[in-house]
Motif scaffolding. Structure first.
Motif, PDB file in Angstrom:
ATOM      1  N   PRO A  41      16.840  -6.697   8.501  1.00 30.59           N
ATOM      2  CA  PRO A  41      17.667  -7.905   8.467  1.00 30.59           C
ATOM      3  C   PRO A  41      19.066  -7.604   7.945  1.00 30.59           C
ATOM      4  N   PHE A  42      20.027  -8.308   8.527  1.00 29.20           N
ATOM      5  CA  PHE A  42      21.407  -8.184   8.039  1.00 29.20           C
ATOM      6  C   PHE A  42      21.646  -9.271   7.004  1.00 29.20           C
ATOM      7  N   ILE A  43      22.083  -8.844   5.806  1.00 23.82           N
ATOM      8  CA  ILE A  43      22.372  -9.758   4.705  1.00 23.82           C
ATOM      9  C   ILE A  43      23.868  -9.722   4.443  1.00 23.82           C
ATOM     10  N   PHE A  44      24.491 -10.892   4.423  1.00 22.04           N
ATOM     11  CA  PHE A  44      25.933 -10.986   4.198  1.00 22.04           C
ATOM     12  C   PHE A  44      26.215 -10.843   2.693  1.00 22.04           C
ATOM     13  N   TYR A  82      20.160 -20.038  15.014  1.00 22.01           N
ATOM     14  CA  TYR A  82      20.964 -18.816  15.043  1.00 22.01           C
ATOM     15  C   TYR A  82      22.027 -18.886  13.947  1.00 22.01           C
ATOM     16  N   THR A  83      22.558 -17.738  13.581  1.00 23.75           N
ATOM     17  CA  THR A  83      23.614 -17.669  12.577  1.00 23.75           C
ATOM     18  C   THR A  83      24.984 -17.582  13.234  1.00 23.75           C
ATOM     19  N   LYS A  98      29.312 -15.611   3.511  1.00 24.56           N
ATOM     20  CA  LYS A  98      27.918 -15.415   3.105  1.00 24.56           C
ATOM     21  C   LYS A  98      27.030 -16.416   3.838  1.00 24.56           C
ATOM     22  N   MET A  99      26.767 -16.089   5.093  1.00 26.15           N
ATOM     23  CA  MET A  99      25.981 -16.955   5.969  1.00 26.15           C
ATOM     24  C   MET A  99      24.491 -16.644   5.826  1.00 26.15           C
ATOM     25  N   THR A 100      23.725 -17.345   6.622  1.00 30.40           N
ATOM     26  CA  THR A 100      22.282 -17.098   6.654  1.00 30.40           C
ATOM     27  C   THR A 100      22.021 -15.731   7.285  1.00 30.40           C
ATOM     28  N   CYS A 144      26.574  -3.148  13.164  1.00 25.56           N
ATOM     29  CA  CYS A 144      26.729  -2.235  12.037  1.00 25.56           C
ATOM     30  C   CYS A 144      27.737  -2.808  11.057  1.00 25.56           C
ATOM     31  N   THR A 145      28.050  -2.022  10.029  1.00 27.99           N
ATOM     32  CA  THR A 145      29.006  -2.448   9.008  1.00 27.99           C
ATOM     33  C   THR A 145      30.219  -1.536   8.931  1.00 27.99           C
TER      34      THR A 145
END
Length: 643
Positions: free
Chosen positions: A184-187, A231-232, A461-463, A487-488
């Motif tokens: 999972p991608f975490i903001f 969706y985010t 800082k989204m879901t 990616c980041t």
């Protein structure tokens, strides 16, 4: 080879220069009649001609270089040119021909750093992807199913054999497919980079090619992925009609109510139409930074940017104050800036009943007016149709036409005086408007504190999300997707793009037609370009022909006199004018020569007079010296005088 090709026009130019030199020196191009040209004018035309031919030569070189791989006749042209540039090769080192451009071969891209999701589809299968089996709510059963087909295959006109992608095959159907991220991608403190490629192989009528980053929830079920799935972020191209869009939508959670609201980024200022119509592969990139800034790129060029706090609609944070919904405008609130003057009185001579138009009493009926003739008469040549039924259609009447007798007359029918404006007309009287002394302005409800106000200074800082999906409806088939990456690190995304999209771009560039082919294709779309091409080519050719093949000037008598060259026979029509001009020139030269001789004689006489005068002065000085006594003689004479 390029030197040889470019040198040919140069040598031709040098040959022209040599001929010009011969002409300027009195030699004839044909061995008969010489041409006299001013040296300055000759040099200017020489350089103009050389520059023109050199440019045409370079264009010819470029065109031939681009067609070397497709035209075997170029070899014969090169052989012919080699014999014509031997002199140039003697003075210059031998130039090696450039190596042929290598063919672009495909190699699957490999991520160069940490990624959350990558997919290049080069395995040829949909391994890891889940096709949706859901149905769309509030839609007819015939089109409610997500039964659109997906395939993994190469592009129809691929330039990279082996490069495969995900293709939306069917049209006028709902399509949905998704895949899980590796994690999972975490903001938090790192940016989010989403990137993928799209090619509308058949163009696009109405449909989208955007991706959805599916929110991490307990309800997420990929085989039931549909339009209502949470969706985010939604990002990518979309088009219907003539509305070309590049979506960036994120769902923001209200910290007070817990409800989500879609926030749309401002529309790009760039023209997006080309990306939908040119049938080329384009790279779409979204960069979302922890400082709330964002960038949207197409083909690694920024087309939109902004801040999540300022450049989205509706705004992330609601206003601190809102209008009181219970406030009402007072009944005596006066919003009229102007009112009729209550003290104004209508003038006594104001006639409101006077008509605006009156008949002209001074008008006179024109002579020859036919009062007894109607303006229109029945057409004498008209005939009742055979199928005319008087019981159904009524009595038949011939159609009306203009009375032919009225064509030569000023008019027909009853004559009436023309109408003119009534000078006494004033219309209905109204009092003048004055400023309203009781004006209170436009009423607005009072402001009260917004009960739903909140302030989120970190909308980045989204879901978090843990899947990527394509949920699309399209009226066009064969939409090609490839090389997804999440990616980041921006460097990782750029490397992935260069190894994937960069190869496609290089292959397309190598397969594109040369300059001539592109010009021809452009002229097919814009026919007026043919005029530009013709003028561009014809103008230099015309200048060359005009310079090289223009009529020769006959030399004057003075030039023949200086060179002692025999005068050629001339036409009788030109002899009279030329003889007069020659006689005048000869007379001027004789007068000038006589004046020069007179001046020379006068100068010699003056020099002789000056010389004789100086000689006489010298003789007189010598005589004076001879007659003058010396100092000893003067002393002896003085002594004799004293004694």
């Amino acid at each position: 080879m390029c030197v040889q090709r470019a040198a040919a026009p140069v040598k031709r130019c040098c040959g022209q220069v040599e001929e010009i030199k011969k002409v300027a020196n009195g030699d004839s191009l044909l061995g008969t009649d010489p041409i006299s040209l001013p040296s300055a004018w000759t040099m200017e035309l020489k350089w103009l001609l050389c520059a023109t031919l050199l440019i045409l030569g370079l264009v010819d070189v470029q065109t031939h270089d681009e067609e070397d791989d497709h035209d075997d006749d170029v070899i014969d042209i090169e052989d012919d040119l080699e014999d014509g540039v031997e002199d140039v090769e003697e003075t210059k080192p031998e130039a090696s021909s450039p190596p042929p451009s290598p063919k672009v071969s495909y190699k699957p891209p490999v991520p160069t750093g940490e990624v959350y999701f990558v997919e290049n589809f080069d395995k040829g299968t949909l391994e890891g992807w889940v096709l949706s089996k859901a149905k769309k709510d509030d839609t007819d059963d015939e089109i409610a199913k997500y039964d659109g087909k997906w395939e993994v295959e190469e592009m129809k006109d691929t330039k990279l054999p082996g490069d495969k992608g995900l293709v939306l095959v069917s049209r006028a159907k709902h399509h949905a497919i998704s895949a899980k991220l590796t994690k999972p991608f975490i903001f938090n403190t790192k940016p989010l980079i989403v990137q993928y490629e799209v090619n509308f192989q058949n163009g696009i009528e109405c449909g989208g090619a955007y991706v959805k980053l599916l929110s991490k929830t307990t309800e997420l079920n990929l085989d039931q992925f549909h339009d209502k799935t949470a969706y985010t972020i939604m990002f990518g191209p979309d088009k219907c009609g003539e509305d070309y869009k590049l979506h960036f939508i994120f769902r923001h959670k209200n910290p007070k109510t817990g409800k989500y609201e879609e926030k749309h980024a401002k529309r790009p200022d760039a023209d997006l139409k080309t990306y939908f119509t040119d049938k080329k592969t384009h790279l779409y990139t979204l960069v979302l930074n922890p400082d709330n800034s964002f960038e949207i790129l197409v083909d690694q060029t920024v087309v939109n940017s902004g801040n999540l706090l300022n450049d989205v609609t509706p705004a992330v944070n609601p206003p601190r104050e809102i209008e009181d919904p219970d406030d009402q405008k007072p009944e005596d609130w006066d919003e009229r800036p102007k009112i009729p003057d209550p003290d104004a009185v209508k003038p006594e001579d104001w006639d409101e009943d006077a008509p605006a138009k009156i008949s002209d009493d001074d008008a006179v009926k024109p002579e020859g007016w036919l009062d007894d003739e109607p303006e229109y008469v029945a057409d004498p040549d008209a005939e009742k149709p055979e199928d005319w039924d008087e019981d159904m259609d009524g009595e038949w009447e011939a159609p009306q036409i203009a009375n032919p007798k009225c064509e030569s007359a000023p008019g027909c029918g009853t004559w009436q005086r023309p109408m003119i404006d009534n000078p006494n007309y004033k219309g209905k009287w109204k009092p003048p408007m004055i400023d309203n002394p009781n004006y209170q302005g436009i009423w607005k409800p009072r402001k009260i504190p917004n009960p739903d106000f909140f302030e989120d200074l970190e909308p980045f800082k989204m879901t978090s999300f843990n899947a990527v999906g394509l949920e699309l409806w399209s009226m066009t088939s064969d939409i090609f997707f490839d090389n997804f990456i999440i990616c980041t690190d921006r460097v990782v995304a750029e490397d992935w793009a260069n190894d994937g999209w960069g190869l496609k771009k290089a292959a397309d560039g190598a397969a594109e037609p040369g300059v001539v082919g592109q010009m021809m294709a452009a002229a097919e779309e814009r026919p007026w370009l043919w005029v530009v091409y013709i003028l561009t080519v014809a103008l230099p050719v015309f200048l060359v022909v005009l310079f090289c093949c223009s009529g020769k000037k006959q030399p004057s008598a003075a030039e023949y006199k200086k060179t002692d060259a025999p005068q050629p026979d001339v036409n009788e029509e030109k002899e009279e004018g030329k003889d007069k001009a020659d006689e005048e020139e000869e007379e001027e030269e004789e007068v000038e020569a006589e004046s020069n001789e007179d001046k020379q004689e006068e100068k010699q006489k003056s020099d002789a007079d000056v010389g004789s005068a100086s000689q006489e002065e010298e003789e007189e000085e010598e005589e004076e010296e001879d007659g003058k006594p010396t100092s000893e003689e003067e002393e002896s004479m003085n002594r004799l005088k004293k004694s």
